[in-house]
Design an enzyme around this catalytic site. Sequence first.
Site, PDB file in Angstrom:
ATOM      1  CG  ASP A   1      -2.018   1.022   1.194  1.00  0.00           C
ATOM      2  OD1 ASP A   1      -2.140   1.732   0.176  1.00  0.00           O
ATOM      3  OD2 ASP A   1      -2.761   1.129   2.192  1.00  0.00           O
ATOM      4  CB  SER A   2       0.375   4.790  -0.668  1.00  0.00           C
ATOM      5  OG  SER A   2      -0.833   5.000   0.042  1.00  0.00           O
TER       6      SER A   2
ATOM      7  N   GLY B   1      -4.004   8.371  -3.918  1.00  0.00           N
ATOM      8  CA  GLY B   1      -5.298   8.764  -4.441  1.00  0.00           C
ATOM      9  C   GLY B   1      -5.281   9.904  -5.454  1.00  0.00           C
TER      10      GLY B   1
ATOM     11  CB  CYS C   1      -4.271   0.193  -1.618  1.00  0.00           C
ATOM     12  SG  CYS C   1      -4.667   1.842  -2.241  1.00  0.00           S
TER      13      CYS C   1
ATOM     14  CB  CYS D   1     -10.859   3.845   1.889  1.00  0.00           C
ATOM     15  SG  CYS D   1      -9.143   4.353   2.200  1.00  0.00           S
ATOM     16  CB  THR D   2      -7.504  -0.628   3.217  1.00  0.00           C
ATOM     17  OG1 THR D   2      -6.582   0.309   2.634  1.00  0.00           O
ATOM     18  CG2 THR D   2      -7.912  -1.643   2.152  1.00  0.00           C
ATOM     19  CG  HIS D   3      -5.991   4.602   5.116  1.00  0.00           C
ATOM     20  ND1 HIS D   3      -5.593   4.262   3.849  1.00  0.00           N
ATOM     21  CD2 HIS D   3      -4.884   5.081   5.742  1.00  0.00           C
ATOM     22  CE1 HIS D   3      -4.305   4.523   3.708  1.00  0.00           C
ATOM     23  NE2 HIS D   3      -3.847   5.006   4.837  1.00  0.00           N
TER      24      HIS D   3
END
Length: 261
Positions: free
Chosen positions: A7-8, A40, A70, A177-179
């Site tokens: 992921d970022s 994003g 992500c 969104c995974t966050h």
Amino acid sequence: MKIALMDSGIGLLAATAAVRRLRPDADLVLSLDPAGMPWGPRTPEDLTARAVAVAEAAAALGPDALIVGCNTATVHALTTLRDRLEPDLPVIGTVPAIKPAAAGGGPVAIWATPATTGSPYQQGLIRDFADGVPVTEVPCWGLAEAVEHADQAAIDEAVTAAAGLTPDDVTTVVLGCTHYELVADRIRAAVQRPDRPPLVLHGSAGAVAAQALRRIGARPEPETAATGTVTVLLNGQEGPLPAPALAYAEARLLEAVTPAR
């Protein structure tokens, strides 16, 4: 067994913790792009190039599977990553859990980044899996960034704003969104109405972890001894988990099993 996740930033923690719970003996590789985050706002071409670099750094350590932790990277880069790495390395993407959410009948709200909200990708998932179910797309301005930096005031502000865009009759929220899975309890508290049944939240982490195991022919063994190691790659170089990650239980679970290095 070695499972890599990319992921970022720290959005991959939800899937990482899900893998850890299913297979405490699995070695984990977390490949992040702190120099390029957030992904994003980037063009699809730029995002794909960065995702390829992060994936190849993880692949160099010889994992059995790679999870793209992500949603945005899955939308734009999954095909390229699979073309480059499969069949030698199975690549598992992260898709918003619209199908199981819609199965409950709704009404459903999909919380996602502004870039994903209203996108042809998300519209296609709604059309394919939520036909006939009332769906509201909710853009969550600044929430992923606030979670990434563990900025508690900014998280509260972003969650409150998104909750204000969520209809009162919603029974189910998709965390697109995974966050967002890292602050699921705060989202639930903001959206739950006192006079409504308990809100149902649908994330992707558990399904993604289970799919990764299936792809490599492994079974969940949650009672296995917690012997798995954790390796963190920051733009291809080994380093520590970003400090804000430790604000979340998912990262502390990794620290409790074995020190991340």
